[in-house]
Design an enzyme around this catalytic site. Structure first.
Site, PDB file in Angstrom:
ATOM      1  N   ASP A   1     -36.482  14.862 -21.336  1.00 19.16           N
ATOM      2  CA  ASP A   1     -35.081  14.406 -21.479  1.00 19.16           C
ATOM      3  C   ASP A   1     -34.727  14.319 -19.816  1.00 19.16           C
ATOM      4  O   ASP A   1     -35.454  14.822 -18.951  1.00 19.16           O
ATOM      5  CB  ASP A   1     -34.042  15.328 -22.091  1.00 19.16           C
ATOM      6  CG  ASP A   1     -32.863  14.454 -22.622  1.00 19.16           C
ATOM      7  OD1 ASP A   1     -32.609  13.494 -21.892  1.00 19.16           O
ATOM      8  OD2 ASP A   1     -32.242  14.860 -23.435  1.00 19.16           O
TER       9      ASP A   1
HETATM   10  C1  BGC Z   1     -29.796  12.513 -23.373  1.00 21.34           C
HETATM   11  C2  BGC Z   1     -30.763  11.730 -24.050  1.00 21.34           C
HETATM   12  C3  BGC Z   1     -30.469  10.308 -23.306  1.00 21.34           C
HETATM   13  C4  BGC Z   1     -30.842  10.569 -21.768  1.00 21.34           C
HETATM   14  C5  BGC Z   1     -30.748   9.304 -21.127  1.00 21.34           C
HETATM   15  C6  BGC Z   1     -29.880  12.650 -21.956  1.00 21.34           C
HETATM   16  O1  BGC Z   1     -28.587  13.587 -21.455  1.00 21.34           O
HETATM   17  O2  BGC Z   1     -29.861  14.047 -24.047  1.00 21.34           O
HETATM   18  O3  BGC Z   1     -30.625  11.643 -25.413  1.00 21.34           O
HETATM   19  O4  BGC Z   1     -31.369   9.387 -23.812  1.00 21.34           O
HETATM   20  O5  BGC Z   1     -29.657  11.463 -21.334  1.00 21.34           O
HETATM   21  O6  BGC Z   1     -29.462   8.698 -20.925  1.00 21.34           O
END
Ligand code: BGC
Length: 733
Positions: free
Chosen positions: A260
């Site tokens: 993530d």
């Molecule tokens: C989130 C993810 C997301 C990623 C990209 C993160 O803060 O937890 O679910 O896909 O950002 O935007």
């Protein structure tokens, strides 16, 4: 055209030509600059330091980045272009929690297909969806992005979305790679606070939280994303047991795993590693193939290899998976339509077909919770004056819900505009906002709203939460309507005009303080672009309400976590044993009272149970029957029930099948959903609905962590929701 059987060979021959810098580049995802290309980004792509770009949606910019990757690098490896396409790209469908309330996986698959088509028009080839985190805490903001509390429902809807995004082949035009996230246990964060730790025993993890991920894997999901969370003391992005033992060794998953956003770097913040270099080491060793946002792999990979703390094999394994995905997506195809996109036009997005699907799924997502004296459906012919009140009656932005980066308010049809269109000149509309926003603490608009309600035959009140009050990092400790909305409803109810509350929110809202003041209540969640037409069709009976709760609605926040499939415990509560505080005498002798598991001050039941939702008519269940009362390990049995529409309106009933394994080497939930079927019933119509149960449906991870069905007696229920009572038994021998 690349044949999938050739891909390993093609990947290997490419890999042999790659330098370490190029390999670590493939393992890096960097953020785009949002509609432009900085010199730095162009240089990074040119130098082969980038495998994927996130957050760029301008087609010309994406094409240019792909061109640089293809033509100006020595190996010409195209880029993965990732984006959070969560519940639509330009056409915004209801939030995922609402989509689960539809109990219609087919529609959800179609919606994901449209989302993929729209996103791929601009050059996106990878979405970070579906989120299959089982979510049992409505305080957690990301419950909005989930399919709710039940592992079976999360599995079914996760698979539907994967199928919709990926189609039958990733190389087909309009297909994009899906991503099962956030592996794993993220939804169980303590006190429903985003990013907080999770502590989940292994049996619970396997029987509940991992199930939807396994289902997504079975559906062929192309990628997995790790969670931000600390799972049992080991953050997911450095968790070897999760990423290697479970995902790769047991499940035999061969696709790629992305971290993530900054979650590799955050391993040090967790206190799991000392610094970025150690974080890169922990993440690569655990099995992360691509790092999102932070660049610890790129910076520290070379020294980790030089010091022999990592070997080239682990790097090659990661790069192989990334290249494999790029081949599968058809990005290397000679036919550049696999890569470069013509600049899309307005007509490519939010078409009449996508609007009609968005309306359909919004209709099926709305859950009717109260309908006193059959107030709904309304009949336009009997109305002269309608009050339309509330901060969300005419807000095309807030109805879209959380995490929509590309949806635009200008496409939205609000409830007010749909009502104006439907009611035309035949009915007078009295409009008042009542509150400036859902959070407002100013009551200066109350008088106007009250006088609107006074002059109306019915007041339609659109309340809820703004979209920014749910979603990532947007958790709430109090999940009643925010601001003065409860007070507004009470003030409107004093007028004596029937009140219909439509709640648009990213989570189940606690309504204990207002429900007695309402004549009808519908949870519409955040319904997306077509909220208005969908809700108007429901309110006026052109459509029948068929949404069912994918989460339990508690009476009080202190009951959380409250979910239907809890364990029985040694001192279960029931109507006979429950004692409320008011029934305990003052200065009562010290005892443990009724000795049951309950709160003294709040009734032990939910306000609305999982699976619940009303029709505009009554549906009766009868004659639950099994064709066998005992099955062996390889047998199946058929269970059936009669459902009859005994009222005067059409119904779409969601018939739900639950079981309970009476005795287990690990205690089993009091009920578990194992099937459901949506069926249409005309007034007076009766149908027999059957389900087949096999021993596979009875399997769980037992005390030895074996996935097996244990012999013994099972209860089986078929009913309209999880608290329904019509049951039978069978045994597995
Ligand atoms: C989130 C993810 C997301 C990623 C990209 C993160 O803060 O937890 O679910 O896909 O950002 O935007």
């Amino acid at each position: 055209m690349t044949h999938s059987s050739n891909i390993p060979e093609l990947v290997n021959s490419l890999l042999q030509k790659m330098t370490l810098t190029q390999k670590l580049g493939q393992m890096s995802q960097v953020s785009g600059n949002g509609g432009t290309i900085s010199d730095e980004l162009a240089e990074q792509v040119r130098a082969g330091l980038v495998g994927s770009i996130i957050n760029e949606v301008d087609t010309d910019i994406i094409n240019e980045l792909q061109r640089i990757a293809l033509e100006e690098t020595s190996l010409g490896i195209p880029l993965l272009i990732g984006r959070d396409v969560i519940h639509g790209f330009k056409t915004i469908f209801p939030i995922p929690l609402a989509q689960a309330a539809s109990f219609s996986p087919d529609l959800v698959e179609q919606a994901a297909h449209i989302s993929a088509l729209e996103a791929s028009k601009v050059g996106i080839n990878w979405t970070f969806s579906p989120m299959v985190d089982v979510s049992r805490d409505p305080r957690w903001g990301r419950i909005a992005e989930s399919f709710g509390e039940d592992p079976y429902l999360c599995s079914v809807f996760g698979q539907a979305m994967v199928n919709g995004y990926q189609g039958s082949s990733l190389s087909d035009a309009g297909a994009i790679a899906a991503c099962a996230k956030h592996f794993a246990g993220y939804g169980a964060s303590e006190s429903g606070r985003d990013y907080a730790s999770t502590n989940i025993p292994e049996t619970e993890l396997r029987n509940v939280y991992l199930r939807p991920f396994f289902a997504a894997h079975q559906a062929g999901v192309a990628t997995f994303m790790t969670s931000f969370g600390d799972l049992n003391g080991v953050p997911a992005s450095g968790n070897q047991w999760l990423l290697q033992t479970v995902l790769r060794d047991e499940w035999q998953y061969t696709g790629m795993v992305v971290s993530d956003w900054d979650s590799v770097k955050q391993l040090a913040t967790h206190g799991f590693t000392e610094n970025d270099e150690e974080s890169a080491h922990a993440a690569i060793t655990a099995g992360i193939d691509m790092e999102m946002s932070s660049a610890t792999f790129r910076y520290h990979g070379p020294s980790l290899l030089a010091d022999k703390r990592l070997d080239m094999t682990s790097i090659d394994q990661a790069v192989r998976k990334i290249l494999h995905l790029k081949f599968k997506l058809g990005l290397f195809s000679n036919d550049t339509s696999g890569l470069f996109r013509p600049t899309p036009s307005e007509a490519d997005f939010v078409t009449s077909a996508s609007r009609s699907l968005a309306k359909k799924i919004a209709i099926e997502s709305c859950v009717l919770l109260e309908n006193k004296k059959q107030l709904l459906p309304l009949n336009k012919a009997t109305l002269s004056n309608v009050a339309i009140i509330g901060p969300l009656a005419d807000d095309g932005y807030e109805q879209l819900g959380t995490w929509i980066f590309d949806g635009e308010e200008r496409h939205s049809i609000t409830c007010l505009s749909a009502l104006q269109q439907y009611l035309g000149d035949d009915v007078n509309i009295h409009l008042a906002k009542g509150l400036a926003s859902t959070r407002s603490l100013e009551s200066d608009l109350f008088d106007e709203a009250i006088s609107c309600a006074k002059n109306a035959d019915v007041a339609l009140v659109f309340v809820g939460e703004e979209s920014i009050l749910s979603g990532e990092a947007h958790c709430r400790a109090n999940i009643e309507l925010p601001g003065l909305q409860n007070e507004l409803i009470k003030a409107l109810a004093q007028t004596g005009t029937p009140i219909v509350a439509v709640v648009m929110a990213g989570r189940p809202i606690i309504v204990e303080n207002i429900v007695d003041h309402l004549d009808a209540l519908m949870f519409a969640w955040h319904p997306g672009t077509m909220a208005g037409p969908a809700i108007v069709e429901l309110l006026f009976g052109q459509a029948t309400p068929s949404g069912r709760l994918p989460v339990t609605v508690p009476r009080h926040v202190g009951q959380i976590p409250l979910y239907y499939s809890q364990k029985h415990g040694g001192k279960p509560v029931n109507e006979d044993t429950y004692i409320h505080m008011n029934d305990v005498p003052v200065r009562a002798a010290q005892t443990s009272l009724g000795m049951v598991s309950a709160h003294l001050d709040v009734h032990y039941t939910a306000r609305y149970p999982f699976g619940f939702g009303l029709n505009y008519t009554d549906v009766e269940y009868s004659d639950l029957a099994l064709d066998k009362d005992s099955i062996g390990a390889d047998d199946e049995l058929t269970v059936s029930v009669k459902v009859k529409n005994t009222g005067k309106c059409e119904a779409t009933e969601t018939v739900q099948l639950y079981i309970r394994d009476r005795v287990g080497s690990v205690t089993r939930p009091i009920k578990e959903l194992i099937g459901f079927r949506k069926t249409h019933l005309s007034p007076g119509e009766e149908k027999t609905i059957s389900f087949v149960i096999s021993s596979g449906d009875l399997k769980f991870y037992n005390i030895h962590m074996h996935h097996t069905a244990e012999k013994g007696v099972f209860d089986v229920w078929i009913g309209p929701h999880s608290a329904s009572e019509i049951s039978a038994q069978f045994s597995l021998s």
